[in-house]
Write an enzyme that holds these catalytic residues in place. Structure first.
Site, PDB file in Angstrom:
ATOM      1  N   ALA A  30       0.836  -1.202   0.000  1.00  0.00           N
ATOM      2  CA  ALA A  30       0.000   0.000   0.000  1.00  0.00           C
ATOM      3  C   ALA A  30       0.865   1.244   0.000  1.00  0.00           C
ATOM      4  CB  ALA A  30      -0.925  -0.010   1.212  1.00  0.00           C
ATOM      5  N   ASP A  69       8.579   1.436   2.395  1.00  0.00           N
ATOM      6  CA  ASP A  69       8.021   0.104   2.160  1.00  0.00           C
ATOM      7  C   ASP A  69       9.006  -0.990   2.579  1.00  0.00           C
ATOM      8  OD1 ASP A  69       9.799   0.435   0.080  1.00  0.00           O
ATOM      9  OD2 ASP A  69       8.313   0.280  -1.509  1.00  0.00           O
ATOM     10  N   ASP A  92       8.486   2.000  -9.368  1.00  0.00           N
ATOM     11  CA  ASP A  92       9.653   2.873  -9.562  1.00  0.00           C
ATOM     12  C   ASP A  92       9.767   3.311 -11.009  1.00  0.00           C
ATOM     13  OD1 ASP A  92      10.326   2.696  -6.914  1.00  0.00           O
ATOM     14  OD2 ASP A  92      11.993   1.299  -7.199  1.00  0.00           O
TER      15      ASP A  92
END
Length: 204
Positions: A30, A69, A92
């Site tokens: 998330a 993350d 990314d």
């Protein structure tokens, strides 16, 4: 390059934050998606409108969430899932590509500087190739984990250039983009050479 030297120091800051985010119910995946959506939205909204300073800070802020993350995955007792790794890499590429496209749009459509736009496009394409070479090499059992500019350096150089130029520093964006263009092409070559050497050793 920066990732290697700064990782330990950064982890000392991000690990407590990652643990807190896990406790309140967020997941690493998330956080990856939130950071990517925010960076993409900031890039496409601010840079094409010529709002370089605002765009720089918004994109930088959401890009920093990418550090969390991994910290969250460590807080959950591991290094993350295979899906999480693919999601992180994919996000990314989306964020980097959008930022590069937005900067190129600014150079070509807003500043109407074709030479500067060419530098931005070189950065955009070479940045994607840098990541692709590494991923493709690893899929064949080789490595290409070398190069003078990785993702962190590319973001820093780009956003320092846009931020300073937006604040009125003459030629800051020009210097940043052409410097990054050269270093990115060098990095592509470095990674291709590393793959070639690895293939030669594997076949020896």
């Amino acid at each position: 390059m920066l990732n290697i030297f700064a990782r330990a120091s950064v982890n000392r800051v991000t690990d407590p934050m990652g643990a807190w985010l896990v406790r309140i119910g967020l997941t690493p995946n998330a956080m990856t998606v939130i950071g990517t959506l925010g960076a993409v939205a900031g890039a496409v909204w601010f840079f094409p409108r010529g709002q370089l300073v605002a765009g720089t800070f918004v994109v930088w802020g959401f890009a920093m969430l990418d550090l969390l993350d991994g910290a969250m995955a460590r807080a959950k007792g591991g290094s993350g899932t295979k899906f999480g790794a693919v999601l992180d890499s994919s996000c990314d590429r989306i964020a980097d590509g959008t930022l590069g496209a937005a900067v190129a749009w600014y150079c070509l459509a807003v500043a109407q500087n074709h030479l500067l736009g060419a530098a931005a496009l070189i950065c955009l394409v070479s940045g994607q190739v840098i990541s692709y070479v590494k991923a493709r090499a690893e899929s064949t059992g080789l490595t290409a984990d070398v190069g003078i500019v990785e993702r962190a350096e590319r973001l820093i150089i780009t956003l320092v250039g846009t931020g300073l130029y937006g604040l009125g520093v003459p030629y800051a964006l020009h210097v940043a983009l052409w410097l990054l263009a050269v270093l990115s092409v060098v990095t592509v070559i470095q990674r291709l050479v590393a793959v070639w050497q690895g293939a030669q050793e594997a076949n020896a």
